[in-house]
Design a protein around this motif. Structure first.
Motif, PDB file in Angstrom:
ATOM      1  N   GLY A  53       0.809  -1.214   0.000  1.00 58.66           N
ATOM      2  CA  GLY A  53       0.000   0.000   0.000  1.00 58.66           C
ATOM      3  C   GLY A  53       0.836   1.254   0.000  1.00 58.66           C
ATOM      4  N   PRO A  54       1.557   1.526  -1.104  1.00 63.55           N
ATOM      5  CA  PRO A  54       2.331   2.771  -1.166  1.00 63.55           C
ATOM      6  C   PRO A  54       1.416   3.996  -1.171  1.00 63.55           C
ATOM      7  N   ASP A  55       1.904   5.095  -0.651  1.00 63.48           N
ATOM      8  CA  ASP A  55       1.221   6.392  -0.710  1.00 63.48           C
ATOM      9  C   ASP A  55      -0.183   6.342  -0.092  1.00 63.48           C
ATOM     10  N   PRO A  56      -0.319   5.912   1.152  1.00 57.17           N
ATOM     11  CA  PRO A  56      -1.657   5.761   1.744  1.00 57.17           C
ATOM     12  C   PRO A  56      -2.320   7.101   2.030  1.00 57.17           C
ATOM     13  N   TRP A  57      -3.628   7.103   1.966  1.00 53.03           N
ATOM     14  CA  TRP A  57      -4.431   8.309   2.211  1.00 53.03           C
ATOM     15  C   TRP A  57      -5.726   7.911   2.904  1.00 53.03           C
ATOM     16  N   VAL A  58      -6.171   8.722   3.876  1.00 54.26           N
ATOM     17  CA  VAL A  58      -7.418   8.472   4.604  1.00 54.26           C
ATOM     18  C   VAL A  58      -8.236   9.747   4.651  1.00 54.26           C
ATOM     19  N   TYR A  59      -9.547   9.615   4.403  1.00 47.59           N
ATOM     20  CA  TYR A  59     -10.480  10.733   4.563  1.00 47.59           C
ATOM     21  C   TYR A  59     -11.644  10.258   5.419  1.00 47.59           C
ATOM     22  N   GLN A  60     -12.049  11.077   6.396  1.00 48.06           N
ATOM     23  CA  GLN A  60     -13.115  10.716   7.322  1.00 48.06           C
ATOM     24  C   GLN A  60     -14.385  11.492   7.011  1.00 48.06           C
ATOM     25  N   LYS A  61     -15.524  10.782   7.028  1.00 48.10           N
ATOM     26  CA  LYS A  61     -16.806  11.460   6.869  1.00 48.10           C
ATOM     27  C   LYS A  61     -17.943  10.542   7.311  1.00 48.10           C
ATOM     28  N   ASP A  62     -18.871  11.101   8.075  1.00 46.56           N
ATOM     29  CA  ASP A  62     -20.093  10.402   8.481  1.00 46.56           C
ATOM     30  C   ASP A  62     -19.813   9.055   9.154  1.00 46.56           C
ATOM     31  N   LEU A  68      -7.290   5.054   0.475  1.00 48.11           N
ATOM     32  CA  LEU A  68      -6.780   4.829  -0.874  1.00 48.11           C
ATOM     33  C   LEU A  68      -5.265   4.674  -0.820  1.00 48.11           C
ATOM     34  N   HIS A  69      -4.716   3.983  -1.803  1.00 52.38           N
ATOM     35  CA  HIS A  69      -3.260   3.958  -1.981  1.00 52.38           C
ATOM     36  C   HIS A  69      -2.936   3.711  -3.451  1.00 52.38           C
ATOM     37  N   THR A  70      -1.683   3.839  -3.782  1.00 52.35           N
ATOM     38  CA  THR A  70      -1.248   3.602  -5.155  1.00 52.35           C
ATOM     39  C   THR A  70      -1.416   2.134  -5.516  1.00 52.35           C
ATOM     40  N   THR A  71      -2.186   1.872  -6.568  1.00 54.16           N
ATOM     41  CA  THR A  71      -2.279   0.506  -7.111  1.00 54.16           C
ATOM     42  C   THR A  71      -1.485   0.386  -8.403  1.00 54.16           C
ATOM     43  N   VAL A  73      -2.654   0.699 -11.330  1.00 60.47           N
ATOM     44  CA  VAL A  73      -3.496   0.322 -12.471  1.00 60.47           C
ATOM     45  C   VAL A  73      -4.917   0.872 -12.405  1.00 60.47           C
ATOM     46  N   ASN A  74      -5.333   1.432 -11.267  1.00 55.43           N
ATOM     47  CA  ASN A  74      -6.691   1.959 -11.150  1.00 55.43           C
ATOM     48  C   ASN A  74      -6.771   2.832  -9.905  1.00 55.43           C
ATOM     49  N   VAL A  75      -7.973   3.360  -9.631  1.00 56.09           N
ATOM     50  CA  VAL A  75      -8.234   4.059  -8.379  1.00 56.09           C
ATOM     51  C   VAL A  75      -9.241   3.223  -7.596  1.00 56.09           C
ATOM     52  N   THR A  76      -8.846   2.782  -6.421  1.00 57.95           N
ATOM     53  CA  THR A  76      -9.672   1.936  -5.565  1.00 57.95           C
ATOM     54  C   THR A  76      -9.889   2.621  -4.227  1.00 57.95           C
ATOM     55  N   ILE A  77     -11.124   2.519  -3.697  1.00 62.48           N
ATOM     56  CA  ILE A  77     -11.440   3.053  -2.373  1.00 62.48           C
ATOM     57  C   ILE A  77     -11.824   1.907  -1.457  1.00 62.48           C
ATOM     58  N   TRP A  78     -11.230   1.883  -0.258  1.00 60.52           N
ATOM     59  CA  TRP A  78     -11.620   0.973   0.807  1.00 60.52           C
ATOM     60  C   TRP A  78     -12.475   1.755   1.812  1.00 60.52           C
ATOM     61  N   LYS A  79     -13.548   1.165   2.295  1.00 59.24           N
ATOM     62  CA  LYS A  79     -14.435   1.822   3.258  1.00 59.24           C
ATOM     63  C   LYS A  79     -14.495   0.999   4.537  1.00 59.24           C
ATOM     64  N   THR A  80     -14.267   1.651   5.686  1.00 59.96           N
ATOM     65  CA  THR A  80     -14.290   0.941   6.957  1.00 59.96           C
ATOM     66  C   THR A  80     -14.719   1.872   8.078  1.00 59.96           C
ATOM     67  N   ALA A  81     -15.360   1.306   9.093  1.00 58.45           N
ATOM     68  CA  ALA A  81     -15.704   2.076  10.290  1.00 58.45           C
ATOM     69  C   ALA A  81     -14.556   2.085  11.279  1.00 58.45           C
ATOM     70  N   LYS A  82     -13.566   1.204  11.081  1.00 63.47           N
ATOM     71  CA  LYS A  82     -12.452   1.080  12.012  1.00 63.47           C
ATOM     72  C   LYS A  82     -11.152   0.930  11.230  1.00 63.47           C
ATOM     73  N   MET A  83     -10.247   1.872  11.413  1.00 62.82           N
ATOM     74  CA  MET A  83      -8.978   1.786  10.704  1.00 62.82           C
ATOM     75  C   MET A  83      -8.168   0.570  11.124  1.00 62.82           C
ATOM     76  N   SER A  84      -8.353   0.121  12.360  1.00 61.45           N
ATOM     77  CA  SER A  84      -7.621  -1.056  12.827  1.00 61.45           C
ATOM     78  C   SER A  84      -8.080  -2.335  12.126  1.00 61.45           C
ATOM     79  N   GLU A  85      -9.206  -2.264  11.402  1.00 60.53           N
ATOM     80  CA  GLU A  85      -9.730  -3.422  10.676  1.00 60.53           C
ATOM     81  C   GLU A  85      -9.676  -3.192   9.169  1.00 60.53           C
ATOM     82  N   LEU A  86      -8.733  -2.389   8.723  1.00 66.68           N
ATOM     83  CA  LEU A  86      -8.617  -2.075   7.310  1.00 66.68           C
ATOM     84  C   LEU A  86      -8.450  -3.324   6.452  1.00 66.68           C
TER      85      LEU A  86
END
Length: 357
Positions: A53-62, A68-71, A73-86
């Motif tokens: 997961g190079p270049d990690p990024w986190v945005y919080q809302k609701d 997100l991180h560098t893949t 080949v595409n842009v992928t978003i992971w969604k989680t309520a807990k960062m410890s369970e990424l």
């Protein structure tokens, strides 16, 4: 006879009593087996959060974290309520590049921002000629949840009249203005510097650009080319802190530097910024953190802790590839209001989860 009579009389009574006790015992249901309690929820996590997961990024809302991180080949978003369970978070590919064209290859460092009621992703891409053609691009989505709805490519974001190499875009909002920060180059140079430019909307720069930082200290000059990249912003105690990654990612000495300005200053004024002469976050070989950098920031769910997310290699000489993995750790504030990131914590070691998790 009297003795014999009494024995005969008592014997049936005794027998009945014994039978009654026996019947009573056999008719009573056995005590229920106590239920096995569920295992206690873990209160710890370990770094790295993912194997790559190079270049990690986190945005919080609701109540959710969008990661997100560098893949490549595409842009992928992971969604989680807990960062410890990424590692168990659901993910969705939101954009796949065209087969050819100016944004068809080398998809790097996507960042998600919520601006003017819509979602925007700033990412780096190029035509595939190694890295020389890299430019910044923007995606837009009006959906309340960035993992749903439709994403529209708004095109390249660049200084009017300039077509120069640019990567690692992020957004600064200050004094009612909005600015793009990124790592770019001068014409006929491969050195990477940190630039800023005012934005008229989330996908348009108004120009001119201003250079805020360039590689100058010895710890910024490792590897080739000379690099300042990955600018990120956090504001605290009336100050704006701009972290960036220095030295080339091919070296184990990739590290975080920092610029500081007042939150009331004009961020386009280079003289408003003070540059730290030493790195603010650097390698820790004992804890298997080589080349830590390209960071982001988030707050714990209970709002009590500030957290740093960054990538690092777990072993020496692993360079700029997918061996770089995302890690997180809390940080504190110094007496002067500046962030104290400490040193990279050890991998594979249980650490307390973010507050509220």
């Amino acid at each position: 006879m009297r003795f014999k009579f009494r024995f005969s009389f008592l014997n049936p009574l005794l027998l009945a009593a014994l039978l009654g006790c026996s019947n009573s015992g056999s008719s009573t249901a056995p005590a229920p087996t106590p239920p096995i309690p569920p295992p206690a929820a873990s209160t710890t996590y370990t770094n790295p959060l993912l194997s790559t997961g190079p270049d990690p990024w986190v945005y919080q809302k609701d109540g959710f974290y969008y990661y997100l991180h560098t893949t490549g080949v595409n842009v992928t978003i992971w969604k989680t309520a807990k960062m410890s369970e990424l590692s168990s978070a659901a993910s969705k590919i939101i954009w796949t590049p065209p087969a050819s064209g100016l944004d068809s290859h080398n998809i790097w460092a996507p960042e998600l921002h919520f601006l003017d009621g819509k979602w925007y992703v700033y990412f780096t891409a190029g035509p595939g000629m190694c890295c020389g053609g890299q430019r910044l691009w923007v995606l837009e989505n009006p959906s309340p949840d960035p993992t749903t709805g439709s994403w529209t490519e708004k095109g390249q974001i660049a200084v009017p009249g300039q077509d120069l190499w640019a990567i690692d875009g992020t957004v600064l909002e200050q004094n009612g203005g909005r600015y793009l920060l990124w790592s770019g180059q001068e014409a006929n140079s491969v050195q990477q510097n940190i630039y800023i430019c005012k934005m008229s909307n989330p996908w348009t720069l108004t120009g001119p650009r201003v250079q805020l930082s360039h590689p100058q200290y010895a710890w910024e000059l490792n590897g080739y080319p000379k690099v300042n990249e990955g600018p990120e912003v956090i504001q605290h105690a009336g100050q704006t802190f701009l972290t960036y990654s220095a030295s080339h990612c091919s070296t184990d000495d990739y590290a975080l530097g920092m610029l500081t300005a007042s939150t009331t200053a004009d961020p386009m004024d280079v003289n408003a910024w003070t540059k730290s002469a030493t790195p603010v976050f650097a390698k820790n070989t004992a804890n298997h953190a080589y080349g830590p950098g390209h960071n982001g920031f988030f707050v714990s769910k209970d709002g009590t802790q500030n957290w740093l997310i960054y990538h690092a290699n777990s072993n020496a000489n692993e360079g700029c590839g997918n061996a770089r993995n995302p890690r997180m750790q809390p940080f504190t504030w110094n007496a002067d209001g500046s962030p104290n990131f400490g040193t990279p914590v050890a991998i594979d070691t249980p650490l307390p989860r973010p507050g509220g998790e």
